[in-house]
Design an enzyme around this catalytic site. Structure first.
Site, PDB file in Angstrom:
ATOM      1  N   SER A   1       0.800  -1.239   0.000  1.00  0.00           N
ATOM      2  CA  SER A   1       0.000   0.000   0.000  1.00  0.00           C
ATOM      3  C   SER A   1       0.827   1.280   0.000  1.00  0.00           C
ATOM      4  O   SER A   1       0.273   2.359  -0.226  1.00  0.00           O
ATOM      5  CB  SER A   1      -0.936   0.015   1.201  1.00  0.00           C
ATOM      6  OG  SER A   1      -1.963  -0.908   1.006  1.00  0.00           O
TER       7      SER A   1
ATOM      8  N   LYS B   1       0.484   3.336  -2.979  1.00  0.00           N
ATOM      9  CA  LYS B   1      -0.745   4.107  -3.232  1.00  0.00           C
ATOM     10  C   LYS B   1      -0.499   5.615  -3.206  1.00  0.00           C
ATOM     11  O   LYS B   1      -1.092   6.359  -3.969  1.00  0.00           O
ATOM     12  CB  LYS B   1      -1.805   3.747  -2.191  1.00  0.00           C
ATOM     13  CG  LYS B   1      -2.314   2.318  -2.286  1.00  0.00           C
ATOM     14  CD  LYS B   1      -3.193   1.978  -1.076  1.00  0.00           C
ATOM     15  CE  LYS B   1      -3.760   0.565  -1.153  1.00  0.00           C
ATOM     16  NZ  LYS B   1      -4.487   0.203   0.079  1.00  0.00           N
TER      17      LYS B   1
ATOM     18  N   TYR C   1      -3.048  -3.208 -10.406  1.00  0.00           N
ATOM     19  CA  TYR C   1      -2.908  -2.697  -9.034  1.00  0.00           C
ATOM     20  C   TYR C   1      -2.088  -3.682  -8.186  1.00  0.00           C
ATOM     21  O   TYR C   1      -1.221  -3.279  -7.406  1.00  0.00           O
ATOM     22  CB  TYR C   1      -4.308  -2.465  -8.449  1.00  0.00           C
ATOM     23  CG  TYR C   1      -4.340  -2.409  -6.940  1.00  0.00           C
ATOM     24  CD1 TYR C   1      -3.911  -1.268  -6.258  1.00  0.00           C
ATOM     25  CD2 TYR C   1      -4.773  -3.505  -6.183  1.00  0.00           C
ATOM     26  CE1 TYR C   1      -3.915  -1.227  -4.869  1.00  0.00           C
ATOM     27  CE2 TYR C   1      -4.776  -3.473  -4.806  1.00  0.00           C
ATOM     28  CZ  TYR C   1      -4.349  -2.337  -4.152  1.00  0.00           C
ATOM     29  OH  TYR C   1      -4.345  -2.299  -2.775  1.00  0.00           O
TER      30      TYR C   1
ATOM     31  N   TYR D   1      -4.909   4.173   7.823  1.00  0.00           N
ATOM     32  CA  TYR D   1      -6.248   3.553   7.877  1.00  0.00           C
ATOM     33  C   TYR D   1      -6.976   3.884   9.169  1.00  0.00           C
ATOM     34  O   TYR D   1      -6.952   5.007   9.632  1.00  0.00           O
ATOM     35  CB  TYR D   1      -6.162   2.034   7.670  1.00  0.00           C
ATOM     36  CG  TYR D   1      -5.374   1.669   6.450  1.00  0.00           C
ATOM     37  CD1 TYR D   1      -5.838   2.044   5.189  1.00  0.00           C
ATOM     38  CD2 TYR D   1      -4.175   0.988   6.543  1.00  0.00           C
ATOM     39  CE1 TYR D   1      -5.116   1.718   4.057  1.00  0.00           C
ATOM     40  CE2 TYR D   1      -3.453   0.663   5.410  1.00  0.00           C
ATOM     41  CZ  TYR D   1      -3.936   1.035   4.181  1.00  0.00           C
ATOM     42  OH  TYR D   1      -3.225   0.721   3.067  1.00  0.00           O
TER      43      TYR D   1
ATOM     44  N   VAL E   1       1.346  -3.844   3.789  1.00  0.00           N
ATOM     45  CA  VAL E   1       1.227  -5.129   4.496  1.00  0.00           C
ATOM     46  C   VAL E   1       2.475  -6.002   4.444  1.00  0.00           C
ATOM     47  O   VAL E   1       2.534  -7.020   5.129  1.00  0.00           O
ATOM     48  CB  VAL E   1       0.019  -5.991   4.040  1.00  0.00           C
ATOM     49  CG1 VAL E   1      -1.279  -5.480   4.599  1.00  0.00           C
ATOM     50  CG2 VAL E   1      -0.014  -6.167   2.559  1.00  0.00           C
TER      51      VAL E   1
HETATM   52  O1  DON Z   1      -4.667  -4.672  -1.723  1.00  0.00           O
HETATM   53  C1  DON Z   1      -4.037  -5.399  -0.983  1.00  0.00           C
HETATM   54  O2  DON Z   1      -4.611  -6.212  -0.298  1.00  0.00           O
HETATM   55  C2  DON Z   1      -2.522  -5.312  -0.839  1.00  0.00           C
HETATM   56  N1  DON Z   1      -1.877  -5.623  -2.020  1.00  0.00           N
HETATM   57  C3  DON Z   1      -2.073  -4.014  -0.295  1.00  0.00           C
HETATM   58  C4  DON Z   1      -2.691  -3.783   1.035  1.00  0.00           C
HETATM   59  C5  DON Z   1      -1.832  -3.071   2.000  1.00  0.00           C
HETATM   60  O3  DON Z   1      -0.627  -2.971   1.898  1.00  0.00           O
HETATM   61  C6  DON Z   1      -2.552  -2.576   3.194  1.00  0.00           C
HETATM   62  N2  DON Z   1      -1.640  -1.899   4.091  1.00  0.00           N
HETATM   63  N3  DON Z   1      -1.304  -1.980   5.177  1.00  0.00           N
END
Ligand code: DON
Length: 305
Positions: free
Chosen positions: A64, A67, A189, A241, A259
């Site tokens: 993320s 993003k 994405y 978040y 993540v």
């Molecule tokens: O969209 C997803 O589930 C992951 N590729 C990215 C999510 C993410 O990194 C959330 N952050 N803490």
């Protein structure tokens, strides 16, 4: 004279090592197997000095964290008003993968949750998943100051468990937020999330935001100042978040987590911070990373207020 910063960073890192809570992301096979003993922290000053300690050469996927930068690219490619028509700027208070749209406008609430990030991805230049990912990879590599690569294993692993993001893609298509094939957009994405970096790359990328869009080492003006302001604003209110409120009160730096265990912080006019440690809390933020950032903010007086 030798800088005292690396020795100080080592102490901060060693203190955080005693924190045993959290677990790596379980929904992406490759991340679930991460070596949780790996840890690193890097600081990139706006004058171009970079300090790092720990496993600072270990690569991990941006997830993320991408993003924030892809939002800047969407603004560059489409203009801010077009992007605002599609993506809001309100904190959601919900989990990052919440299936929801803003009441009244039917837009994703902000570009940091998946719905908004998938939309931002769809707005960067390119007509296919490959073209969009190439444009993003080029942009992120320019920010890191070296050629970055997609981690194909992480990409394939996330694709296998992408039902929720696919559902978000179809929700966006049915609401008229995106117009192309949702599968294609979501695949792109997921590739964007699978781009590998180390903490030094991330600290330099964050420092470019801190430095009003000017790369602290190359001096290239990469992100227009108005976009930097927009990106840092949503990082402040939405970057962590449903932990955004705790983060802003305890750390007080615009930030974004991923993540795979990375966190960036960008303090305007001063420094870009990056931490890495794979164990996450229940909100998806690195436990040791949050602790390191809290300590740095307290010790170095980095809180914005
Ligand atoms: O969209 C997803 O589930 C992951 N590729 C990215 C999510 C993410 O990194 C959330 N952050 N803490």
């Amino acid at each position: 004279m030798k800088s005292p910063i690396p020795d100080y960073l080592k102490v901060v890192l060693d203190n955080a090592r005693s924190i045993e809570s959290g677990a790596p992301a379980s929904y992406i096979e490759t991340l679930a197997k991460a070596d949780t003993s790996k840890m690193a922290v890097a600081l990139a000053m706006v004058d171009g000095n970079v300090y790092s300690v720990g496993d600072d050469q270990v690569e991990f996927s941006m997830q993320s964290i991408s993003k924030a930068f892809v939002y800047a690219m969407a603004i560059e490619d489409r203009g801010l008003s077009k992007v605002l028509e599609k993506i809001g700027v309100e904190p959601s208070g919900d989990a990052f993968n919440q299936l929801s749209l803003e009441r009244g406008t039917n837009r994703p609430v902000n570009p940091m949750i998946n719905a908004g990030a998938i939309t931002a991805h769809s707005l960067v230049d390119g007509t296919t998943a490959e073209e969009r990912t190439e444009r993003i990879l080029r942009g992120l590599s320019q920010l890191a100051g070296r050629q970055l690569q997609v981690d194909e294993e992480v990409y394939e692993a996330e694709l296998k468990s992408a039902d929720r993001n696919m559902a978000i893609g179809y929700m966006l298509k049915s609401a008229g937020v995106i117009s192309c094939d949702p599968r294609d957009i979501v695949k792109g994405y997921i590739r964007q999330c699978a781009i590998n970096v180390n903490v030094r790359d991330l600290a330099i990328m964050a420092a470019t935001l801190s430095n009003a869009g000017v790369h602290p080492i190359t001096g290239d003006h990469i992100i227009p100042q108005a976009s930097v302001r927009q990106v840092l604003s949503v990082m402040t209110t939405c970057g962590m978040y449903d932990a955004a409120g705790d983060w802003v009160s305890n750390v007080g730096i615009p930030a974004k987590s991923g993540v795979a265990g990375g966190i960036i912080g960008a303090l305007p006019g001063q420094v870009g911070i990056a931490t890495f440690s794979p164990n996450l809390d229940e909100r998806g933020n690195s436990v040791r990373g949050v602790a390191i950032c809290e300590k740095l903010s307290r010790d170095m007086g980095l809180h914005m207020m």
